[in-house]
Structure formats: structure tokens, C-alpha cells
Design a protein around this motif. Structure first.
Motif, PDB file in Angstrom:
ATOM      1  N   PHE A 180     -13.173  33.492  77.750  1.00 31.49           N
ATOM      2  CA  PHE A 180     -14.462  33.527  78.880  1.00 31.49           C
ATOM      3  C   PHE A 180     -14.867  31.762  78.628  1.00 31.49           C
ATOM      4  O   PHE A 180     -15.344  31.527  77.258  1.00 31.49           O
ATOM      5  CB  PHE A 180     -15.139  34.349  79.039  1.00 31.49           C
ATOM      6  CG  PHE A 180     -14.664  35.568  79.413  1.00 31.49           C
ATOM      7  CD1 PHE A 180     -14.522  35.928  80.626  1.00 31.49           C
ATOM      8  CD2 PHE A 180     -14.116  36.490  78.564  1.00 31.49           C
ATOM      9  CE1 PHE A 180     -14.262  37.032  81.153  1.00 31.49           C
ATOM     10  CE2 PHE A 180     -13.665  37.852  79.072  1.00 31.49           C
ATOM     11  CZ  PHE A 180     -13.574  38.086  80.298  1.00 31.49           C
ATOM     12  N   LEU A 181     -15.247  31.194  79.699  1.00 36.03           N
ATOM     13  CA  LEU A 181     -15.643  29.875  79.621  1.00 36.03           C
ATOM     14  C   LEU A 181     -16.827  30.165  80.399  1.00 36.03           C
ATOM     15  O   LEU A 181     -16.777  30.227  81.771  1.00 36.03           O
ATOM     16  CB  LEU A 181     -14.943  28.676  80.169  1.00 36.03           C
ATOM     17  CG  LEU A 181     -13.609  28.746  79.439  1.00 36.03           C
ATOM     18  CD1 LEU A 181     -12.675  27.412  80.020  1.00 36.03           C
ATOM     19  CD2 LEU A 181     -13.797  28.153  78.036  1.00 36.03           C
ATOM     20  N   THR A 182     -18.007  29.670  79.996  1.00 37.32           N
ATOM     21  CA  THR A 182     -19.205  29.932  80.867  1.00 37.32           C
ATOM     22  C   THR A 182     -20.177  28.774  80.976  1.00 37.32           C
ATOM     23  O   THR A 182     -20.161  27.801  80.145  1.00 37.32           O
ATOM     24  CB  THR A 182     -20.353  31.143  80.318  1.00 37.32           C
ATOM     25  OG1 THR A 182     -20.653  30.708  78.980  1.00 37.32           O
ATOM     26  CG2 THR A 182     -19.651  32.327  80.200  1.00 37.32           C
ATOM     27  N   ASP A 183     -20.738  28.484  82.228  1.00 31.44           N
ATOM     28  CA  ASP A 183     -21.523  27.330  82.657  1.00 31.44           C
ATOM     29  C   ASP A 183     -23.014  27.400  81.690  1.00 31.44           C
ATOM     30  O   ASP A 183     -22.954  28.513  80.912  1.00 31.44           O
ATOM     31  CB  ASP A 183     -21.988  27.095  83.965  1.00 31.44           C
ATOM     32  CG  ASP A 183     -22.731  28.222  84.583  1.00 31.44           C
ATOM     33  OD1 ASP A 183     -23.101  29.102  84.044  1.00 31.44           O
ATOM     34  OD2 ASP A 183     -22.672  28.218  85.915  1.00 31.44           O
TER      35      ASP A 183
ATOM     36  N   VAL B 196     -10.968  32.199  82.049  1.00 27.32           N
ATOM     37  CA  VAL B 196     -11.740  32.836  82.866  1.00 27.32           C
ATOM     38  C   VAL B 196     -13.058  31.920  82.927  1.00 27.32           C
ATOM     39  O   VAL B 196     -13.956  31.817  82.105  1.00 27.32           O
ATOM     40  CB  VAL B 196     -12.215  34.276  82.709  1.00 27.32           C
ATOM     41  CG1 VAL B 196     -13.313  34.872  84.046  1.00 27.32           C
ATOM     42  CG2 VAL B 196     -11.060  34.989  82.844  1.00 27.32           C
ATOM     43  N   GLU B 197     -13.385  31.067  83.764  1.00 26.51           N
ATOM     44  CA  GLU B 197     -14.502  30.117  84.180  1.00 26.51           C
ATOM     45  C   GLU B 197     -15.770  30.938  84.727  1.00 26.51           C
ATOM     46  O   GLU B 197     -15.174  31.431  86.085  1.00 26.51           O
ATOM     47  CB  GLU B 197     -14.197  28.738  84.432  1.00 26.51           C
ATOM     48  CG  GLU B 197     -15.372  27.590  84.350  1.00 26.51           C
ATOM     49  CD  GLU B 197     -15.206  26.450  84.908  1.00 26.51           C
ATOM     50  OE1 GLU B 197     -16.011  25.766  85.221  1.00 26.51           O
ATOM     51  OE2 GLU B 197     -13.976  26.040  84.871  1.00 26.51           O
ATOM     52  N   VAL B 198     -16.785  31.364  84.166  1.00 19.18           N
ATOM     53  CA  VAL B 198     -17.889  31.941  84.755  1.00 19.18           C
ATOM     54  C   VAL B 198     -18.968  31.019  85.280  1.00 19.18           C
ATOM     55  O   VAL B 198     -19.558  30.207  84.487  1.00 19.18           O
ATOM     56  CB  VAL B 198     -18.393  33.022  83.877  1.00 19.18           C
ATOM     57  CG1 VAL B 198     -19.528  33.855  84.677  1.00 19.18           C
ATOM     58  CG2 VAL B 198     -17.367  33.855  83.430  1.00 19.18           C
TER      59      VAL B 198
ATOM     60  N   ASP C  78     -13.441  31.478  88.089  1.00 21.75           N
ATOM     61  CA  ASP C  78     -12.198  30.563  88.540  1.00 21.75           C
ATOM     62  C   ASP C  78     -11.144  31.071  87.323  1.00 21.75           C
ATOM     63  O   ASP C  78     -11.680  30.750  86.010  1.00 21.75           O
ATOM     64  CB  ASP C  78     -12.491  29.177  88.305  1.00 21.75           C
ATOM     65  CG  ASP C  78     -11.373  28.260  88.981  1.00 21.75           C
ATOM     66  OD1 ASP C  78     -10.475  28.985  89.492  1.00 21.75           O
ATOM     67  OD2 ASP C  78     -11.541  27.137  88.378  1.00 21.75           O
ATOM     68  N   ILE C  79     -10.118  31.742  87.576  1.00 24.54           N
ATOM     69  CA  ILE C  79      -9.211  32.248  86.637  1.00 24.54           C
ATOM     70  C   ILE C  79      -7.919  31.209  86.757  1.00 24.54           C
ATOM     71  O   ILE C  79      -7.301  30.907  87.666  1.00 24.54           O
ATOM     72  CB  ILE C  79      -8.730  33.464  87.027  1.00 24.54           C
ATOM     73  CG1 ILE C  79     -10.176  34.187  86.862  1.00 24.54           C
ATOM     74  CG2 ILE C  79      -7.763  34.090  85.912  1.00 24.54           C
ATOM     75  CD1 ILE C  79     -10.036  35.926  87.421  1.00 24.54           C
ATOM     76  N   LYS C  80      -7.464  30.711  85.578  1.00 28.09           N
ATOM     77  CA  LYS C  80      -6.414  29.809  85.352  1.00 28.09           C
ATOM     78  C   LYS C  80      -5.675  30.121  84.088  1.00 28.09           C
ATOM     79  O   LYS C  80      -6.154  30.894  83.320  1.00 28.09           O
ATOM     80  CB  LYS C  80      -7.036  28.380  84.942  1.00 28.09           C
ATOM     81  CG  LYS C  80      -7.675  27.774  86.029  1.00 28.09           C
ATOM     82  CD  LYS C  80      -8.361  26.306  85.578  1.00 28.09           C
ATOM     83  CE  LYS C  80      -9.187  25.954  86.895  1.00 28.09           C
ATOM     84  NZ  LYS C  80      -9.802  24.713  86.478  1.00 28.09           N
TER      85      LYS C  80
END
Length: 155
Positions: free
Chosen positions: A150-153, A117-119, A107-109
Motif C-alpha cells: 500500500f502506498l498512501t498520500d 495499491v495507491e490510496v 489506484d491499483i497497479k
């Protein structure tokens, strides 16, 4: 006295307000999915878990060569010729998994300070094939001077 009280109240409110950056999903035309899926070389491609920003043709060619080292993966790409004067490529690879059914979503914001970039890493729900796989997701975005983070869960 009322003016001083009002001024103090305004000052307190201003100090307590948190700065909020407006997060906006990038326009659909600013993001192009190049490919997503799994590598099936049991890790022999030599690609580590990574979040990568590719800004030049040489690094793009190197990545495609690694991905193609076992299976010709790039044949399934929506495009392989990138104009790096206009676009940047985002490539995310997960760890090699001992089963199928794993996938990645991005999900790119963007905001005024960066591109986020949320992964999201997805695991199979239920039975999965016992085939070694390595999920990947590759997209191109319109070139920007903003830093990409980058942001990851937690998965």
C-alpha cells in the motif's frame, strides 16, 4: 585503445542506469469495486484506520459483520459472495472524521514484483455536514502470488 575506451564507456553507462520497473494499471476486468462510501456509526463499528488484504471467507464474514454492526452497510455492496480461490479483497478504512465529505480512492497497479495499491484520501472542499463519518473503499482483484503493498498520500 578504442575498444578499451568503448568498453569503459559501456560499463559506466550500465552502472549509471537505474532499474525501472514497468508499472501497469491492472486490467479493468481484474478489479471489481465492491463498495465505497462512509460508515455512519460514529466509530462504534470498531474498525480502525487500516489497509487490509482479505484472502479467506472467514475474515471476509468478520469484516462484513463489523461493518453491519450499526447499519446494514453490506446491502449496498455490488457483491458479498467472493470466490477466494480466484479473488483477493482489498479493504481500506480511514480514521473516523468529525464531518462528512471525506472519501477514499484506490489506484491499483501491478509489476513483475508486486501489486501496488495507491490510496488517496480526499477532504471536502468547502462546507461539509457535521456528521461523524468513516470513509472506506473495498475492491476485489484477481488472485495473484505477488505481494500487495500500500502506498498512501500525505493526507
Amino acid at each position: 585503445m578504442i575498444n578499451k575506451t568503448f568498453a569503459i564507456l559501456v560499463l559506466l553507462l550500465a552502472l549509471n542506469c537505474k532499474s525501472t520497473q514497468s508499472q501497469e494499471k491492472m486490467n479493468k476486468e481484474d478489479i471489481t469495486l465492491i463498495a465505497k462510501g462512509n460508515l455512519y456509526g460514529s466509530g462504534e463499528e470498531g474498525i480502525e484506520k487500516q489497509n487490509t488484504v482479505i484472502t479467506n471467507q472467514s475474515n471476509w464474514q468478520d469484516l462484513m459483520a463489523k461493518m453491519n454492526s450499526i447499519n446494514k452497510v453490506s446491502d449496498g455492496f455490488s457483491e458479498s459472495k467472493i470466490d477466494f480461490s480466484k479473488y483477493t479483497v482489498i479493504a481500506v478504512f480511514d480514521n473516523v472524521k468529525t464531518s462528512g465529505g471525506h472519501s477514499l480512492e484506490l489506484d491499483i497497479k501491478s509489476n513483475s514484483e508486486n501489486v501496488e495499491v495507491e490510496v488517496s484520501r480526499n477532504s471536502p472542499a468547502g462546507m461539509a455536514t457535521s456528521l461523524m463519518t468513516q470513509p472506506y473503499y473495498i475492491a476485489k482483484i484477481v488472485k495473484s502470488d505477488l505481494p500487495i503493498i500500500f502506498l498512501t498520500d500525505k493526507n
